[in-house]
Design a protein around this motif. Sequence first.
Motif, PDB file in Angstrom:
ATOM      1  N   SER A 190       0.771  -1.215  -0.102  1.00 24.52           N
ATOM      2  CA  SER A 190       0.089   0.029  -0.092  1.00 24.52           C
ATOM      3  C   SER A 190       0.949   1.157   0.068  1.00 24.52           C
ATOM      4  O   SER A 190       2.011   1.182   0.306  1.00 24.52           O
ATOM      5  CB  SER A 190      -1.003   0.031   1.371  1.00 24.52           C
ATOM      6  OG  SER A 190      -0.137   0.109   2.403  1.00 24.52           O
ATOM      7  N   SER A 208       0.134   5.330   1.439  1.00 23.30           N
ATOM      8  CA  SER A 208      -0.679   6.209   1.609  1.00 23.30           C
ATOM      9  C   SER A 208      -0.196   7.684   2.027  1.00 23.30           C
ATOM     10  O   SER A 208       0.915   7.732   2.208  1.00 23.30           O
ATOM     11  CB  SER A 208      -1.436   5.718   2.767  1.00 23.30           C
ATOM     12  OG  SER A 208      -1.983   4.537   2.337  1.00 23.30           O
ATOM     13  N   ILE A 209      -0.889   8.627   2.288  1.00 17.52           N
ATOM     14  CA  ILE A 209      -0.427   9.997   3.039  1.00 17.52           C
ATOM     15  C   ILE A 209      -1.168   9.900   4.241  1.00 17.52           C
ATOM     16  O   ILE A 209      -2.446   9.686   4.581  1.00 17.52           O
ATOM     17  CB  ILE A 209      -0.997  11.138   2.208  1.00 17.52           C
ATOM     18  CG1 ILE A 209      -0.546  11.134   0.757  1.00 17.52           C
ATOM     19  CG2 ILE A 209      -0.641  12.408   3.240  1.00 17.52           C
ATOM     20  CD1 ILE A 209       0.857  11.478   0.473  1.00 17.52           C
ATOM     21  N   TYR A 210      -0.453  10.087   5.377  1.00 14.20           N
ATOM     22  CA  TYR A 210      -0.777  10.051   6.530  1.00 14.20           C
ATOM     23  C   TYR A 210      -0.632  11.372   7.361  1.00 14.20           C
ATOM     24  O   TYR A 210       0.258  12.435   6.897  1.00 14.20           O
ATOM     25  CB  TYR A 210       0.180   9.150   7.398  1.00 14.20           C
ATOM     26  CG  TYR A 210      -0.044   7.873   7.064  1.00 14.20           C
ATOM     27  CD1 TYR A 210      -0.937   6.876   7.784  1.00 14.20           C
ATOM     28  CD2 TYR A 210       0.734   7.193   6.195  1.00 14.20           C
ATOM     29  CE1 TYR A 210      -1.168   5.443   7.466  1.00 14.20           C
ATOM     30  CE2 TYR A 210       0.622   5.862   5.930  1.00 14.20           C
ATOM     31  CZ  TYR A 210      -0.174   5.071   6.546  1.00 14.20           C
ATOM     32  OH  TYR A 210      -0.500   3.652   6.140  1.00 14.20           O
ATOM     33  N   LEU A 258      -4.225   7.608   9.019  1.00 15.46           N
ATOM     34  CA  LEU A 258      -4.353   7.590   7.720  1.00 15.46           C
ATOM     35  C   LEU A 258      -5.320   8.843   7.292  1.00 15.46           C
ATOM     36  O   LEU A 258      -6.007   9.432   7.870  1.00 15.46           O
ATOM     37  CB  LEU A 258      -5.317   6.252   7.321  1.00 15.46           C
ATOM     38  CG  LEU A 258      -5.488   6.155   5.730  1.00 15.46           C
ATOM     39  CD1 LEU A 258      -4.390   5.996   4.873  1.00 15.46           C
ATOM     40  CD2 LEU A 258      -6.408   4.880   5.443  1.00 15.46           C
ATOM     41  N   PHE A 316      -5.159   9.669   3.449  1.00 10.71           N
ATOM     42  CA  PHE A 316      -5.826   8.991   2.372  1.00 10.71           C
ATOM     43  C   PHE A 316      -4.973   8.279   1.601  1.00 10.71           C
ATOM     44  O   PHE A 316      -3.596   8.360   1.553  1.00 10.71           O
ATOM     45  CB  PHE A 316      -6.190  10.180   1.232  1.00 10.71           C
ATOM     46  CG  PHE A 316      -5.285  11.167   0.637  1.00 10.71           C
ATOM     47  CD1 PHE A 316      -4.668  10.739  -0.705  1.00 10.71           C
ATOM     48  CD2 PHE A 316      -4.937  12.234   1.147  1.00 10.71           C
ATOM     49  CE1 PHE A 316      -3.879  11.323  -1.239  1.00 10.71           C
ATOM     50  CE2 PHE A 316      -4.071  13.134   0.408  1.00 10.71           C
ATOM     51  CZ  PHE A 316      -3.321  12.695  -0.592  1.00 10.71           C
ATOM     52  N   ASP A 317      -5.555   7.191   0.927  1.00 10.13           N
ATOM     53  CA  ASP A 317      -4.742   6.253  -0.022  1.00 10.13           C
ATOM     54  C   ASP A 317      -4.381   6.780  -1.075  1.00 10.13           C
ATOM     55  O   ASP A 317      -5.046   7.599  -1.853  1.00 10.13           O
ATOM     56  CB  ASP A 317      -5.567   4.943  -0.151  1.00 10.13           C
ATOM     57  CG  ASP A 317      -5.612   4.035   0.919  1.00 10.13           C
ATOM     58  OD1 ASP A 317      -4.641   4.043   1.836  1.00 10.13           O
ATOM     59  OD2 ASP A 317      -6.870   3.498   1.333  1.00 10.13           O
ATOM     60  N   LEU A 318      -2.964   6.695  -1.753  1.00 16.08           N
ATOM     61  CA  LEU A 318      -2.697   7.282  -2.917  1.00 16.08           C
ATOM     62  C   LEU A 318      -3.396   6.401  -4.047  1.00 16.08           C
ATOM     63  O   LEU A 318      -4.018   5.021  -3.649  1.00 16.08           O
ATOM     64  CB  LEU A 318      -1.184   7.068  -3.172  1.00 16.08           C
ATOM     65  CG  LEU A 318      -0.539   7.858  -2.353  1.00 16.08           C
ATOM     66  CD1 LEU A 318       1.091   7.714  -2.560  1.00 16.08           C
ATOM     67  CD2 LEU A 318      -0.982   9.315  -2.189  1.00 16.08           C
ATOM     68  N   SER A 319      -3.281   6.796  -5.412  1.00 14.93           N
ATOM     69  CA  SER A 319      -4.081   5.929  -6.397  1.00 14.93           C
ATOM     70  C   SER A 319      -3.656   4.678  -6.623  1.00 14.93           C
ATOM     71  O   SER A 319      -4.439   3.936  -7.264  1.00 14.93           O
ATOM     72  CB  SER A 319      -3.871   7.078  -7.779  1.00 14.93           C
ATOM     73  OG  SER A 319      -2.397   7.196  -7.718  1.00 14.93           O
ATOM     74  N   PHE A 370      -0.098   1.609  -5.763  1.00 16.18           N
ATOM     75  CA  PHE A 370       1.449   1.467  -4.825  1.00 16.18           C
ATOM     76  C   PHE A 370       2.302   1.018  -5.679  1.00 16.18           C
ATOM     77  O   PHE A 370       3.516   0.983  -5.327  1.00 16.18           O
ATOM     78  CB  PHE A 370       1.061   0.627  -3.738  1.00 16.18           C
ATOM     79  CG  PHE A 370       0.560  -0.790  -3.972  1.00 16.18           C
ATOM     80  CD1 PHE A 370       1.231  -1.629  -4.458  1.00 16.18           C
ATOM     81  CD2 PHE A 370      -0.806  -0.849  -3.985  1.00 16.18           C
ATOM     82  CE1 PHE A 370       0.647  -2.886  -4.613  1.00 16.18           C
ATOM     83  CE2 PHE A 370      -1.543  -2.239  -4.305  1.00 16.18           C
ATOM     84  CZ  PHE A 370      -0.633  -3.261  -4.608  1.00 16.18           C
ATOM     85  N   GLN A 386      -5.598  14.926  -5.493  1.00 14.02           N
ATOM     86  CA  GLN A 386      -6.493  14.777  -4.463  1.00 14.02           C
ATOM     87  C   GLN A 386      -6.872  16.262  -4.057  1.00 14.02           C
ATOM     88  O   GLN A 386      -5.959  17.052  -3.605  1.00 14.02           O
ATOM     89  CB  GLN A 386      -5.842  14.262  -3.057  1.00 14.02           C
ATOM     90  CG  GLN A 386      -6.592  14.234  -1.750  1.00 14.02           C
ATOM     91  CD  GLN A 386      -7.621  12.923  -2.035  1.00 14.02           C
ATOM     92  OE1 GLN A 386      -7.438  12.164  -2.628  1.00 14.02           O
ATOM     93  NE2 GLN A 386      -8.767  13.068  -0.896  1.00 14.02           N
ATOM     94  N   VAL A 392       4.321  10.599   3.543  1.00 17.34           N
ATOM     95  CA  VAL A 392       3.990   9.346   2.661  1.00 17.34           C
ATOM     96  C   VAL A 392       4.381   8.065   3.451  1.00 17.34           C
ATOM     97  O   VAL A 392       5.603   8.210   4.002  1.00 17.34           O
ATOM     98  CB  VAL A 392       4.848   9.653   1.305  1.00 17.34           C
ATOM     99  CG1 VAL A 392       4.653   8.245   0.532  1.00 17.34           C
ATOM    100  CG2 VAL A 392       4.231  10.896   0.693  1.00 17.34           C
TER     101      VAL A 392
END
Length: 135
Positions: free
Chosen positions: A77, A79-81, A91, A93-96, A98, A106, A123
């Motif tokens: 995965s 993601s941006i935290y 969390l 949001f999840d990136l488009s 991995f 976004q 990230v």
Amino acid sequence: MCVCVCVCVCHFYWIFVVFVMLTHYSPLQIAFTARLEGRQVVPDVSTRSRGCAIFAYDCSAARLDYLVFHNVPSALSASIYAGAPGVAGSLFFDLSRFQNPIFGSQILTAEEEYLLYQKQLYVGISSVAFPNGEV
């Protein structure tokens, strides 16, 4: 046109990344870069994996464009935290995707924009070997 340049070392190779925003230049666009390493993970991990990220934020559209490169084997995965430096964040949001390279956009709310300016976003890429984050 806004051009951002990111330089990072990924597994002994120099990678020069040029991220070109195909939009008209506006003084309301801001660029950010990030370096991804295992020692930044909380708690830190011992890995040879590395990465780099480039972000362009369009203040008038509240749009965050991102481009992330990494050499994490078996990534699970990306993601941006949201969290302060040195603290495991939540969390954002999840990136488009991995798989390398990762790119997308976004739209941010005013609260999310505030976190971006406060340097409270990061990230995280997890893998089979490090499910809680490798870089």
